[in-house]
Design a protein around this motif. Structure first.
Motif, PDB file in Angstrom:
ATOM      1  N   UNK A  44       0.826  -1.207   0.000  1.00 46.28           N
ATOM      2  CA  UNK A  44       0.000   0.000   0.000  1.00 46.28           C
ATOM      3  C   UNK A  44       0.863   1.262   0.000  1.00 46.28           C
ATOM      4  N   UNK A  45       1.964   1.238   0.760  1.00 47.46           N
ATOM      5  CA  UNK A  45       2.854   2.400   0.781  1.00 47.46           C
ATOM      6  C   UNK A  45       3.487   2.635  -0.591  1.00 47.46           C
ATOM      7  N   UNK A  46       3.878   1.562  -1.269  1.00 48.45           N
ATOM      8  CA  UNK A  46       4.449   1.704  -2.615  1.00 48.45           C
ATOM      9  C   UNK A  46       3.407   2.263  -3.587  1.00 48.45           C
ATOM     10  N   UNK A  47       2.188   1.747  -3.519  1.00 47.61           N
ATOM     11  CA  UNK A  47       1.127   2.236  -4.396  1.00 47.61           C
ATOM     12  C   UNK A  47       0.770   3.680  -4.063  1.00 47.61           C
ATOM     13  N   UNK A  48       0.723   4.006  -2.788  1.00 47.04           N
ATOM     14  CA  UNK A  48       0.452   5.380  -2.366  1.00 47.04           C
ATOM     15  C   UNK A  48       1.519   6.326  -2.909  1.00 47.04           C
ATOM     16  N   UNK A  49       2.778   5.895  -2.824  1.00 48.69           N
ATOM     17  CA  UNK A  49       3.874   6.712  -3.349  1.00 48.69           C
ATOM     18  C   UNK A  49       3.764   6.871  -4.860  1.00 48.69           C
ATOM     19  N   UNK A  50       3.378   5.791  -5.561  1.00 52.15           N
ATOM     20  CA  UNK A  50       3.227   5.851  -7.020  1.00 52.15           C
ATOM     21  C   UNK A  50       2.132   6.839  -7.410  1.00 52.15           C
ATOM     22  N   UNK A  51       1.024   6.806  -6.691  1.00 54.59           N
ATOM     23  CA  UNK A  51      -0.078   7.726  -6.996  1.00 54.59           C
ATOM     24  C   UNK A  51       0.350   9.175  -6.760  1.00 54.59           C
ATOM     25  N   UNK A  75       8.935   7.764 -14.479  1.00 50.51           N
ATOM     26  CA  UNK A  75       8.046   6.991 -13.598  1.00 50.51           C
ATOM     27  C   UNK A  75       7.975   5.523 -13.990  1.00 50.51           C
ATOM     28  N   UNK A  76       8.517   5.170 -15.148  1.00 51.13           N
ATOM     29  CA  UNK A  76       8.339   3.810 -15.659  1.00 51.13           C
ATOM     30  C   UNK A  76       8.970   2.759 -14.751  1.00 51.13           C
ATOM     31  N   UNK A  77      10.193   2.999 -14.290  1.00 52.92           N
ATOM     32  CA  UNK A  77      10.869   1.996 -13.457  1.00 52.92           C
ATOM     33  C   UNK A  77      10.122   1.774 -12.140  1.00 52.92           C
ATOM     34  N   UNK A  78       9.685   2.865 -11.508  1.00 55.43           N
ATOM     35  CA  UNK A  78       8.957   2.737 -10.247  1.00 55.43           C
ATOM     36  C   UNK A  78       7.603   2.077 -10.461  1.00 55.43           C
ATOM     37  N   UNK A  79       6.976   2.376 -11.589  1.00 55.02           N
ATOM     38  CA  UNK A  79       5.686   1.764 -11.908  1.00 55.02           C
ATOM     39  C   UNK A  79       5.849   0.248 -12.058  1.00 55.02           C
ATOM     40  N   UNK A  80       6.886  -0.160 -12.793  1.00 51.56           N
ATOM     41  CA  UNK A  80       7.135  -1.601 -12.964  1.00 51.56           C
ATOM     42  C   UNK A  80       7.430  -2.275 -11.620  1.00 51.56           C
ATOM     43  N   UNK A  81       8.209  -1.592 -10.777  1.00 45.80           N
ATOM     44  CA  UNK A  81       8.566  -2.146  -9.470  1.00 45.80           C
ATOM     45  C   UNK A  81       7.321  -2.377  -8.612  1.00 45.80           C
ATOM     46  N   UNK A  82       6.457  -1.372  -8.593  1.00 47.21           N
ATOM     47  CA  UNK A  82       5.235  -1.479  -7.784  1.00 47.21           C
ATOM     48  C   UNK A  82       4.307  -2.551  -8.338  1.00 47.21           C
ATOM     49  N   UNK A  83       4.139  -2.566  -9.645  1.00 49.00           N
ATOM     50  CA  UNK A  83       3.270  -3.586 -10.242  1.00 49.00           C
ATOM     51  C   UNK A  83       3.795  -4.997  -9.965  1.00 49.00           C
ATOM     52  N   UNK A 316      -6.933  10.475  -8.162  1.00 46.45           N
ATOM     53  CA  UNK A 316      -7.868  10.852  -7.100  1.00 46.45           C
ATOM     54  C   UNK A 316      -8.697   9.660  -6.636  1.00 46.45           C
ATOM     55  N   UNK A 317      -9.187   8.864  -7.586  1.00 41.56           N
ATOM     56  CA  UNK A 317      -9.956   7.667  -7.234  1.00 41.56           C
ATOM     57  C   UNK A 317      -9.059   6.657  -6.524  1.00 41.56           C
ATOM     58  N   UNK A 318      -7.821   6.492  -7.009  1.00 45.27           N
ATOM     59  CA  UNK A 318      -6.900   5.555  -6.381  1.00 45.27           C
ATOM     60  C   UNK A 318      -6.575   5.934  -4.947  1.00 45.27           C
ATOM     61  N   UNK A 319      -6.359   7.217  -4.724  1.00 43.72           N
ATOM     62  CA  UNK A 319      -6.076   7.680  -3.358  1.00 43.72           C
ATOM     63  C   UNK A 319      -7.269   7.424  -2.446  1.00 43.72           C
ATOM     64  N   UNK A 320      -8.482   7.633  -2.957  1.00 43.74           N
ATOM     65  CA  UNK A 320      -9.686   7.380  -2.163  1.00 43.74           C
ATOM     66  C   UNK A 320      -9.806   5.896  -1.816  1.00 43.74           C
ATOM     67  N   UNK A 321      -9.468   5.022  -2.764  1.00 45.96           N
ATOM     68  CA  UNK A 321      -9.521   3.582  -2.507  1.00 45.96           C
ATOM     69  C   UNK A 321      -8.537   3.191  -1.411  1.00 45.96           C
ATOM     70  N   UNK A 322      -7.318   3.743  -1.464  1.00 51.92           N
ATOM     71  CA  UNK A 322      -6.315   3.417  -0.441  1.00 51.92           C
ATOM     72  C   UNK A 322      -6.772   3.871   0.940  1.00 51.92           C
TER      73      UNK A 322
END
Length: 354
Positions: A44-51, A75-83, A316-322
């Protein structure tokens, strides 16, 4: 801070015998949510940081009404890492799968944004120029040959020879000869002779044939276009390959997202976020209105990424979900991060003398 905390917490969840195990300096108490759900909270922290990172780049784009491709590529490397971290867990619950769908949605919107803006800014204009060159070459080959005066040459059908008239046949006959047929037979023969004359075929119109071979969008190119070539630069070839790659990857990511994250998923597992979307009075172009940290304001479902816009709504939707999910497991966001250690005095640069 969130990215560092997510990585540090992730390494601490391994077994002490694992080669990648790294203990936290101050681990959470055994009865705390951060100990019970350590691996999930790390993701969740990684996804929160990505958002947050994605939203900050989008804000810069929005303020300049542009798409800064270089920023999105960082952002591509961090996106791949989080995914990869969310994929590796192979989550069984539909709720956790929705977060993986959110990551795929972010990725689809980023690649579509780069494709749409690159097309509008340069590729579309260059393709128009190439199309004009190709059209001129194709229509030049397809044009009919012309005479010295410039008029199209046509091949006309020769006039068929005239048949002798019945009167001339009668005149050459002897007046005293015995007729060999009845008058009615003569009429019948005359009628058959006139009917046996074949009608002339229509002459093809070169101008009409030329119009049929026009090289334009919306219809298949004429076969002669296969023998015509236009030259493009290596730089534009690189641009076209980048665009096709963005389109294909965006399509793949969106399919993966739609399999995991839908309005029905939000309704079942994120009812507060769902309510904020369906009862919203905001429109697609009002991404600047909500505060990303707000937990009660209106939202807007981003839909499909084909316009190149909507990335702000995805964040915005992603942050609300988290936030909605985090309340149930005790996720605190910035207030619960693993603090980044201060650099040691030996690693600090020497102070400048005044």
């Amino acid at each position: 801070m969130l990215k560092y905390s997510g990585d540090a917490r992730h390494w601490s969840t391994f077994s002490p015998q694992h080669k990648e195990y790294r203990p936290l300096p101050n681990p959470p108490p055994p009865n705390s949510p951060y100990h019970k759900h350590g691996a999930l909270i790390a993701r969740l922290e990684l996804l929160d940081a990505l958002i947050c990172f994605t939203y900050s780049i989008w804000i810069t784009d929005y303020s300049k009404d542009a798409c800064i491709t270089g920023s999105w590529q960082t952002a591509e490397a961090f996106l791949n890492w989080t995914r990869n971290k969310w994929t590796a867990e192979n989550a069984s619950s539909e709720r956790e799968k929705a977060f993986l769908g959110l990551i795929f949605m972010i990725e689809a919107f980023i690649h579509t944004r780069m494709f749409v803006f690159a097309t509008k800014q340069s590729a579309d204009r260059e393709m128009d120029q190439l199309m004009d060159q190709a059209r001129a070459l194709v229509e030049n080959i397809s044009a009919p040959p012309t005479s010295a005066s410039g008029t199209p040459l046509t091949v006309t059908q020769s006039t068929p020879p005239m048949l002798p008239s019945p009167a001339s046949i009668v005149a050459t006959s002897s007046a005293n000869s015995t007729p060999t047929s009845r008058p009615s037979d003569t009429i019948s023969v005359t009628g058959d002779t006139s009917a046996s004359i074949a009608p002339a075929r229509p002459t093809p119109n070169p101008a009409a044939r030329s119009r049929e071979q026009l090289f334009r969008l919306g219809r298949p190119p004429p076969s002669v276009a296969n023998s015509v070539s236009v030259e493009i630069s290596a730089a534009f070839t690189h641009t076209l390959r980048t665009l096709t790659k963005d389109v294909m990857w965006a399509s793949h990511c969106m399919r993966q997202s739609q399999a995991r994250l839908t309005l029905r998923t939000l309704s079942d597992h994120f009812p507060t976020t769902f309510t904020r979307i369906i009862h919203s009075s905001l429109s697609h172009n009002q991404e600047y209105e909500p505060d990303i940290e707000d937990e009660e304001g209106e939202l807007f479902w981003p839909g499909a990424p084909s316009t190149g816009e909507g990335l702000g709504w995805v964040c915005l939707v992603g942050k609300a979900m988290i936030k909605e999910f985090g309340r149930e497991i005790g996720y605190l966001g910035y207030d619960g991060v693993v603090p980044k250690p201060e650099p040691s005095s030996s690693s600090r640069p020497p102070a400048q003398r005044r």
